[in-house]
Design a protein around this motif. Structure first.
Motif, PDB file in Angstrom:
ATOM      1  N   ALA A 119       0.830  -1.205   0.000  1.00 48.89           N
ATOM      2  CA  ALA A 119       0.000   0.000   0.000  1.00 48.89           C
ATOM      3  C   ALA A 119       0.866   1.256   0.000  1.00 48.89           C
ATOM      4  O   ALA A 119       0.593   2.222  -0.723  1.00 48.89           O
ATOM      5  CB  ALA A 119      -0.931  -0.002   1.210  1.00 48.89           C
ATOM      6  N   ARG A 120       1.912   1.254   0.798  1.00 50.39           N
ATOM      7  CA  ARG A 120       2.804   2.422   0.818  1.00 50.39           C
ATOM      8  C   ARG A 120       3.457   2.610  -0.547  1.00 50.39           C
ATOM      9  O   ARG A 120       3.614   3.743  -1.018  1.00 50.39           O
ATOM     10  CB  ARG A 120       3.850   2.253   1.910  1.00 50.39           C
ATOM     11  N   ASN A 121       3.834   1.514  -1.189  1.00 47.45           N
ATOM     12  CA  ASN A 121       4.403   1.612  -2.529  1.00 47.45           C
ATOM     13  C   ASN A 121       3.362   2.137  -3.526  1.00 47.45           C
ATOM     14  O   ASN A 121       3.667   2.957  -4.398  1.00 47.45           O
ATOM     15  CB  ASN A 121       4.918   0.247  -2.981  1.00 47.45           C
ATOM     16  N   ALA A 122       2.112   1.677  -3.387  1.00 46.12           N
ATOM     17  CA  ALA A 122       1.046   2.136  -4.279  1.00 46.12           C
ATOM     18  C   ALA A 122       0.790   3.628  -4.116  1.00 46.12           C
ATOM     19  O   ALA A 122       0.538   4.342  -5.083  1.00 46.12           O
ATOM     20  CB  ALA A 122      -0.236   1.348  -4.024  1.00 46.12           C
ATOM     21  N   ALA A 123       0.864   4.112  -2.876  1.00 48.83           N
ATOM     22  CA  ALA A 123       0.651   5.534  -2.637  1.00 48.83           C
ATOM     23  C   ALA A 123       1.804   6.378  -3.172  1.00 48.83           C
ATOM     24  O   ALA A 123       1.633   7.560  -3.457  1.00 48.83           O
ATOM     25  CB  ALA A 123       0.467   5.787  -1.138  1.00 48.83           C
ATOM     26  N   ARG A 124       2.994   5.768  -3.305  1.00 49.68           N
ATOM     27  CA  ARG A 124       4.152   6.490  -3.859  1.00 49.68           C
ATOM     28  C   ARG A 124       4.232   6.399  -5.372  1.00 49.68           C
ATOM     29  O   ARG A 124       4.774   7.287  -6.028  1.00 49.68           O
ATOM     30  CB  ARG A 124       5.459   5.935  -3.267  1.00 49.68           C
ATOM     31  N   THR A 125       3.716   5.297  -5.946  1.00 49.44           N
ATOM     32  CA  THR A 125       3.938   5.036  -7.369  1.00 49.44           C
ATOM     33  C   THR A 125       2.668   4.809  -8.178  1.00 49.44           C
ATOM     34  O   THR A 125       2.689   4.917  -9.402  1.00 49.44           O
ATOM     35  CB  THR A 125       4.823   3.789  -7.553  1.00 49.44           C
ATOM     36  N   GLY A 126       1.571   4.453  -7.526  1.00 49.15           N
ATOM     37  CA  GLY A 126       0.355   4.070  -8.227  1.00 49.15           C
ATOM     38  C   GLY A 126       0.309   2.616  -8.633  1.00 49.15           C
ATOM     39  O   GLY A 126      -0.730   2.122  -9.079  1.00 49.15           O
ATOM     40  N   VAL A 127       1.416   1.877  -8.462  1.00 46.63           N
ATOM     41  CA  VAL A 127       1.440   0.455  -8.824  1.00 46.63           C
ATOM     42  C   VAL A 127       0.574  -0.300  -7.826  1.00 46.63           C
ATOM     43  O   VAL A 127       0.783  -0.220  -6.616  1.00 46.63           O
ATOM     44  CB  VAL A 127       2.876  -0.090  -8.822  1.00 46.63           C
ATOM     45  N   PRO A 128      -0.436  -1.038  -8.284  1.00 44.14           N
ATOM     46  CA  PRO A 128      -1.457  -1.567  -7.380  1.00 44.14           C
ATOM     47  C   PRO A 128      -0.988  -2.748  -6.536  1.00 44.14           C
ATOM     48  O   PRO A 128       0.057  -3.339  -6.774  1.00 44.14           O
ATOM     49  CB  PRO A 128      -2.573  -1.989  -8.338  1.00 44.14           C
ATOM     50  N   ILE A 129      -1.814  -3.088  -5.565  1.00 42.85           N
ATOM     51  CA  ILE A 129      -1.566  -4.275  -4.733  1.00 42.85           C
ATOM     52  C   ILE A 129      -2.015  -5.519  -5.484  1.00 42.85           C
ATOM     53  O   ILE A 129      -1.223  -6.433  -5.723  1.00 42.85           O
ATOM     54  CB  ILE A 129      -2.298  -4.153  -3.387  1.00 42.85           C
ATOM     55  N   LEU A 130      -3.296  -5.583  -5.831  1.00 37.57           N
ATOM     56  CA  LEU A 130      -3.800  -6.698  -6.632  1.00 37.57           C
ATOM     57  C   LEU A 130      -3.481  -6.425  -8.097  1.00 37.57           C
ATOM     58  O   LEU A 130      -3.752  -5.334  -8.601  1.00 37.57           O
ATOM     59  CB  LEU A 130      -5.304  -6.872  -6.451  1.00 37.57           C
TER      60      LEU A 130
END
Length: 827
Positions: A619-630
């Motif tokens: 989630a932290r990576n998604a908030a930094r990059t937009g790359v999703p979890i699923l």
């Protein structure tokens, strides 16, 4: 007040990114830094066309041929209207006439096949990719524009949410918030629909249409006839408004191109190049990164379709506590607000919504209820909506809401022809925000934000302007108002679940749920597709109603969802970022299932909590990059053609592959106590089955016999992920994390020796290594660890290891902090 002290404590517990006209050539604007973006473009003058490059290699370009109108590149429509194509004519751009430099690129003047009209195509390089903007002089009477990019036969596509498919090849995706394209039948439930003006291709690029106007993508092979029909009930035009026509696409299948249509007099789009992750990151750096939810968003959420009263809400918390099932948040769904006078027939939809008050008959002391829930370490939420019920139908209780919520209609604060609040009206928006803020300050930590996509608002008039440019923004206008109220009450420490999404909504909301699907295995399959296809819309904290919401006709809440379906859905929720449970059936009262089903549900919730450090890191990576979890398997393995065929399995981050059991036969198998065979495609490499410890070679499809106690879940060999195993104990039921006790899960490859590095940690680290047999020895930095007899003995010891059989078993070792990474060898 208890609720204020407890809320503060809950926050502290939360876990605190043309040099010539005749020859095509590569172009990079002077002074551009190569590090900014690998994307560039090439121009052909006659007929004018663009090719897009990644590090000088062509990845796509404007499609060939010179068709006019839908299906053609650089084409446009003159005449007609938003509701009719009567009298419309189609035209196209022809040859390059002139060019001039602009900052970062070139503006090209291009002739059209209309006397007296030219187009300006401005192409610039941005920090993230290439931007193309084309407009007309004059622009009068231009009502739609069309673009078409090349497509290879082996290309695949991801974009907005869909109940019916993950790979968009052969399909149409509309940008409007409501249903469009192959969404008939069961898919016409009130399901979330996150519209997206962005797609990515396995061919190494992505495209974002930079517009707030309605449009569509038609991917190779799609036609309106093959991809319809659309849902008849939702969205619908407002009363008195005309039904708009869909943005046109070619009448026959176009296998060699992606078609782009927007109902506007101009078109701007961005092209990004690279891997799916690079393209996704570039897109979100352009439009704005998704918001980061609090850690509590990943804890279990509980609700009912209808709560009888506040005593029942408190009893639901008590029942979960009694069963030792972790619980993070409980919310009250519709109805909780005031009922019409004298109405005692409470069902979903019977309340006078947006009164801003609890019903005093059924919730006589809401503050005490909220305080009592907070005192047990559980967060409290409410269902909220953008619509105003003025007179519930007789099937929903009957009566009038006059005097309760008619201020909205009396002041003209509703979108004409609808019961939706007009958030472009400043007075209406402020009233809505103030009313919610007052409620939220009672200790409401979570908002379930329903509705926003049930009307097709393109042909209506808002206070702030025409629906043509505001329809696509409506869910964002609504949800940003709820977020403002939450922030006034709690800062950024709040949870949300939304069901409608458009570009931008993910920036100020924290979660999305899969909304209304039937309590069937077909509903589960729909939810898996939704969770996977939703990934690129920014709503990475996604979950579904575990078990579904509506018993399929004839409705029977006493036996639906079945134990097998409920178990299989819970296993899907275990690996989803958001795990919530509730509905109109037995899933609202999981304690009423048999003991084995309750145990399996608890196991699924515990697994979700064990995966929290991995999910939270993603989630932290998604908030930094937009790359999703699923992620669709094809997102992670874009060159693997077989990966794109999978719509019932997905990646959780880069390392974990899940294949929930979704086949209809699983119901009878579970009832008979026999395993269900599940076909699982594993990409190339080695994978560790986390339930059995078996190391499996990938690059093929395997059949896994799967009992009700497990589901296919594989960790890529050599990967280490955060994993707070409960095998050693020491965890309170509701804890997502525990200071001084960090957990990891390592997947060994085949062979007799496993070597890996444990990251530096603070306090005590526990590591689980799935193995089928006990090893001879375990060493850390060359030092041999002692073996403990069992997990109880290991818990009492310092550094050491033991072997624990069973699911997620194998070698369990503990290490005290050394302030640096530790190298572990298992032989």
């Amino acid at each position: 007040m208890i609720h204020r002290r407890t809320t503060a404590r809950l926050r502290r517990r939360a876990i605190v990114p043309l040099l010539g006209l005749l020859l095509p050539l590569a172009f990079a604007p002077p002074g551009a830094r190569a590090a900014e973006s690998p994307a560039s473009w090439r121009v052909t003058a006659a007929p004018f066309s663009l090719t897009f490059l990644d590090h000088g290699r062509a990845v796509t370009g404007e499609a060939g041929g010179t068709p006019e109108g839908p299906g053609g590149r650089l084409s446009y429509q003159v005449g007609g209207s938003a509701t009719s194509q009567e009298g419309a004519t189609y035209h196209r751009l022809t040859d390059l006439v002139a060019r001039r430099p602009v900052r970062g690129g070139t503006a090209y003047t291009v002739a059209t096949d209309e006397p007296g009209r030219t187009a300006t195509v401005t192409v610039t390089r941005t920090s993230q990719g290439v931007r193309v903007r084309w407009s007309f002089a004059p622009s009068s009477d231009v009502t739609a524009v069309f673009e078409a990019l090349t497509a290879r036969g082996d290309e695949h596509y991801l974009g907005g949410s869909s109940a019916a498919y993950v790979d968009l090849r052969g399909h149409i995706r509309g940008w409007s918030p409501g249903k469009e394209g192959n969404e008939a039948g069961d898919y016409c439930q009130n399901q979330e629909q996150a519209a997206s003006t962005f797609y990515l291709s396995s061919g190494g690029y992505g495209l974002r249409a930079a517009t707030d106007h309605v449009g569509r993508f038609a991917f190779p092979g799609a036609t309106q006839q093959s991809d319809g029909p659309t849902c008849a009930k939702t969205p619908k035009p407002p009363t008195g408004a005309a039904d708009p026509y869909p943005c046109p696409v070619a009448a026959t299948a176009q296998p060699d191109r992606v078609q782009i249509c927007v109902k506007d007099a101009e078109l701007t789009y961005d092209v990004y190049t690279g891997s799916p992750a690079a393209v996704t990151g570039a897109y979100y750096r352009t439009v704005g990164l998704p918001g980061m939810p609090p850690a509590s968003q990943f804890a279990l959420m509980k609700w009912r379709d209808v709560n009888a009263d506040q005593a029942q809400v408190l009893d639901d918390v008590a029942q979960m506590k009694k069963l030792d099932i972790p619980l993070g948040t409980i919310w009250i769904d519709n109805p909780w607000e005031r009922q019409p006078a004298g109405n005692t027939h409470r069902i979903n939809g019977s309340a006078c919504t947006n009164t801003g008050e609890f019903d005093p008959t059924f919730f006589p002391d809401p503050q005490k209820m909220i305080d009592t829930i907070h005192a047990q370490g559980v967060r409290f939420g409410l269902w909220v909506t953008s619509h105003v019920v003025s007179a519930p139908s007789s099937s929903q209780g009957g009566g009038t809401c006059a005097g309760l919520n008619d201020i909205w209609a009396k002041n003209g604060w509703l979108v004409p022809g609808t019961n939706y609040i007009d958030f472009t009206n400043p007075a209406a928006r402020e009233r809505y925000v103030e009313q919610l803020t007052r409620i939220f300050r009672m200790g409401v930590d979570m908002a379930k934000e329903d509705r926003a996509e049930e009307y097709r608002l393109e042909t209506t008039q808002f206070a702030g302007g025409s629906g043509a440019g505001l329809y696509l923004r409506y869910p964002d206008l609504y949800q940003s108002a709820v977020t403002e109220a939450m922030r006034r009450a709690h800062g950024n420490d709040f949870e949300t679940l939304v069901r409608a999404g458009v570009p931008g909504t993910a920036q100020h909301t924290h979660g999305m749920w899969g909304s209304d699907v039937f309590e069937t295995f077909a509903g589960l399959r729909t939810s898996v597709r939704y969770g996977t296809s939703e990934s690129l819309t920014g709503h990475f904290a996604w979950g579904s109603d575990t078990g579904g919401i509506d018993p399929q006709s004839p409705a029977d809440a006493t036996n639906s969802p079945t134990p097998s379906l409920f178990t299989r859905w819970a296993q899907f929720s275990a690996v989803s970022p958001v795990f919530e449970v509730g509905g109109a059936g037995l899933n609202a009262t999981p304690w009423k299932y048999d003991a084995d089903t309750v145990r399996r549900f608890r196991d699924a919730v515990v697994l979700h909590y064990e995966l929290f450090p991995y999910l939270y890191g993603l989630a932290r990576n998604a908030a930094r990059t937009g790359v999703p979890i699923l992620r669709a398997v094809g997102f992670q393995y874009p060159g693997d053609q077989a990966a794109w065929a999978q719509d019932q399995e997905f990646m959780v981050g880069p390392d974990l592959l899940a294949a929930p059991v979704t086949a209809d036969r699983a119901d009878a198998d579970g009832a008979a106590g026999r395993p269900t065979p599940v076909e699982v495609y594993l990409p190339a490499g080695r994978w560790v089955d986390l339930y059995s410890g078996e190391v499996v070679d990938g690059g093929r499809t395997i059949t896994r016999q799967t009992s009700l106690d497990e589901f296919p879940l594989y960790l890529r060999a050599g990967a280490t992920i955060g994993f707070n195993s409960r095998v050693l104990g020491g965890w309170r039921t509701d804890e997502l994390s525990k200071p001084g006790l960090t957990g990891w899960l390592y997947a060994p490859g085949a062979g007799g020796t496993a070597r890996f590095r444990v990251p530096a940690t603070t306090g005590r680290a526990q590591v689980v290594v799935p193995l089928r047999q006990p090893p001879r020895s375990v060493t850390v930095d060359g030092r041999t660890l002692p073996r403990a007899a069992d997990t109880t003995a290991l818990r009492a010891a310092g550094d050491g290891w033991t072997f624990a059989p069973g699911p997620f078993g194998g070698v369990v070792l503990t290490l005290t902090s050394q302030g640096r990474p530790a190298d572990v060898t298992i032989r």
